[in-house]
Motif scaffolding. Structure first.
Motif, short mmCIF file in Angstrom:
data_model
loop_
_atom_site.label_atom_id
_atom_site.label_comp_id
_atom_site.label_asym_id
_atom_site.label_seq_id
_atom_site.Cartn_x
_atom_site.Cartn_y
_atom_site.Cartn_z
N LEU A 119 0.83 -1.21 0.00
CA LEU A 119 0.00 0.00 0.00
C LEU A 119 0.86 1.26 0.00
O LEU A 119 0.55 2.23 -0.70
N ILE A 120 1.94 1.25 0.77
CA ILE A 120 2.83 2.40 0.80
C ILE A 120 3.47 2.59 -0.57
O ILE A 120 3.55 3.72 -1.10
N GLY A 121 3.92 1.50 -1.18
CA GLY A 121 4.53 1.58 -2.50
C GLY A 121 3.57 2.10 -3.55
O GLY A 121 3.93 2.92 -4.42
N LEU A 122 2.32 1.64 -3.51
CA LEU A 122 1.30 2.14 -4.44
C LEU A 122 1.01 3.61 -4.21
O LEU A 122 0.92 4.40 -5.16
N GLN A 123 0.87 3.98 -2.94
CA GLN A 123 0.54 5.37 -2.60
C GLN A 123 1.65 6.33 -3.03
O GLN A 123 1.37 7.44 -3.48
N GLU A 124 2.89 5.88 -2.92
CA GLU A 124 4.03 6.72 -3.27
C GLU A 124 4.39 6.63 -4.75
O GLU A 124 5.32 7.29 -5.21
N GLY A 125 3.67 5.82 -5.50
CA GLY A 125 3.92 5.72 -6.93
C GLY A 125 5.11 4.85 -7.32
O GLY A 125 5.53 4.84 -8.48
N GLU A 126 5.63 4.09 -6.34
CA GLU A 126 6.77 3.22 -6.63
C GLU A 126 6.34 1.85 -7.15
O GLU A 126 7.14 1.13 -7.73
N ILE A 127 5.10 1.49 -6.90
CA ILE A 127 4.54 0.26 -7.47
C ILE A 127 3.50 0.66 -8.51
O ILE A 127 2.57 1.42 -8.22
N VAL A 128 3.70 0.18 -9.73
CA VAL A 128 2.72 0.37 -10.80
C VAL A 128 2.28 -1.02 -11.25
O VAL A 128 3.07 -1.76 -11.85
N PRO A 129 1.06 -1.44 -10.91
CA PRO A 129 0.61 -2.79 -11.28
C PRO A 129 0.80 -3.05 -12.77
O PRO A 129 0.47 -2.22 -13.61
N GLY A 130 1.36 -4.21 -13.08
CA GLY A 130 1.63 -4.55 -14.47
C GLY A 130 3.07 -4.31 -14.86
O GLY A 130 3.60 -4.98 -15.75
N ASN A 131 3.72 -3.33 -14.23
CA ASN A 131 5.13 -3.06 -14.50
C ASN A 131 6.01 -3.99 -13.67
O ASN A 131 5.67 -4.33 -12.53
N SER A 132 7.13 -4.39 -14.21
CA SER A 132 8.04 -5.29 -13.52
C SER A 132 9.29 -4.56 -13.05
O SER A 132 9.70 -3.56 -13.64
#
Length: 321
Positions: A119-132
């Motif tokens: 959740l932190i990674g998604l919120q901070e834009g460091e996780i983009v679903p689909g990107n590796s």
């Protein structure tokens, strides 16, 4: 008489002048103050510190009744393993606990922390679903980690190097702030690299959440999960849904939908923490749970066993009573 008459005339003239100087309510050219037309503002409410309530950035705390607690006898599910289970039902404001002292004992969250770090990674834009994230080429013990890997794969295979990289990108300040806002256990990230973890010296596979400085109790786990998935945290709804989707566990054709994450930690080769945490939905109600096993001398203990115990409880106990 003439002098008296003159004095009388002077007094009369003075009286007329004074009368003309006073305003009359019938005179449209002049007005007198009117309280009925004045705009009166109510006094501002203030806090004990003198700060205006309307100036506060955070909402005032609401008063809610203390949650109830019931003790359950779930010993048969644990087959002699020292462990605990806690369930929280927000709709009833009720905790159900087995082995209360262990439910309140903080320990390392291990890979259950990936729920929050996602959740932190998604919120901070460091996780983009689909990107590796690119694989370094180093061979890890789990073959599923030895490739470029995306978020869904990383979560479902519990890929440590992926989440180590995400947390590094987020950084210490944002990570600590998020944990403190969530009231996540002791929120202690002081051992950032995880050097307190004596079970592994590869810094790609260690961190403050793996038998290190960060600690959380089973009861605190369910509190955090409830805040997140009841929509009472600062995480965006779309990010919460993304994590909920990857937490979903296939259970066959049942009226229960299960979401969860395992976690396991070792010290000196012995399993000291075996977790399964999450929530399940039944007839529109979400019930949050944490099962933790604490039996280092028992070689059968793993996070898989913790998951099996939790699922046995969830699918065999009556939740509609």
């Amino acid at each position: 008489m003439k002098k008296g008459y003159s004095a009388l005339m002077v007094l009369l003239i003075i009286a007329l002048i004074c009368t003309g100087c006073s305003s009359s309510p019938d005179n449209p050219g002049e007005s007198s103050p009117s309280f009925t037309n004045a705009e009166i503002s109510p006094p501002k409410q203030t806090t004990e510190s003198g700060q205006n309530i309307t100036d506060r950035k955070e909402p005032l705390p609401s008063v809610s009744p203390e949650p109830q607690q019931k003790v359950l006898d779930l010993k048969a599910y644990f087959n002699g393993i020292n462990g605990c289970a806690v369930f929280f039902r927000p709709t009833r404001n009720e905790y159900l606990v087995y082995n209360e002292s262990l439910c309140n004992q903080p320990s390392s969250p291990c890979s259950t922390f990936k729920i929050v770090s996602s959740l932190i990674g998604l919120q901070e834009g460091e996780i983009v679903p689909g990107n590796s994230l690119p694989w370094s080429g180093e061979k890890y013990w789990n073959d599923a980690w030895n490739k470029d890997i995306n978020f869904q794969e990383a979560f479902q295979t519990s890929c440590v190097w992926y989440f180590r990289e995400i947390i590094n990108r987020v950084g210490k300040e944002a990570t600590e702030e998020a944990l403190q806002k969530l009231e996540y256990g002791n929120s202690d990230i002081s051992d950032w690299e995880g050097r307190l973890n004596t079970n592994n010296s590869n810094r790609d596979l260690t961190g403050f959440w793996l038998e290190s400085s960060l600690k959380i109790s089973p009861r605190q786990q369910v509190d955090v999960l409830a805040r997140i998935f009841q929509g009472e945290s600062f995480f965006a709804e779309e990010h919460t849904k993304t994590v909920k989707d990857v937490m979903k566990i296939e259970t066959g054709d049942t009226d229960i939908t299960l979401y969860g994450k395992t976690g396991m930690g070792k010290i000196d080769g012995k399993c000291v923490d075996a977790w399964f945490v999450g929530f399940f939905e039944i007839e529109g109600e979400a019930i949050y749970f944490a099962v933790r096993l604490d039996d280092p001398e028992n070689k059968t203990v793993t996070s898989t066993v913790a998951k099996e115990i939790a699922m046995d409880i969830i699918f065999n106990e009556q939740w509609n009573d």
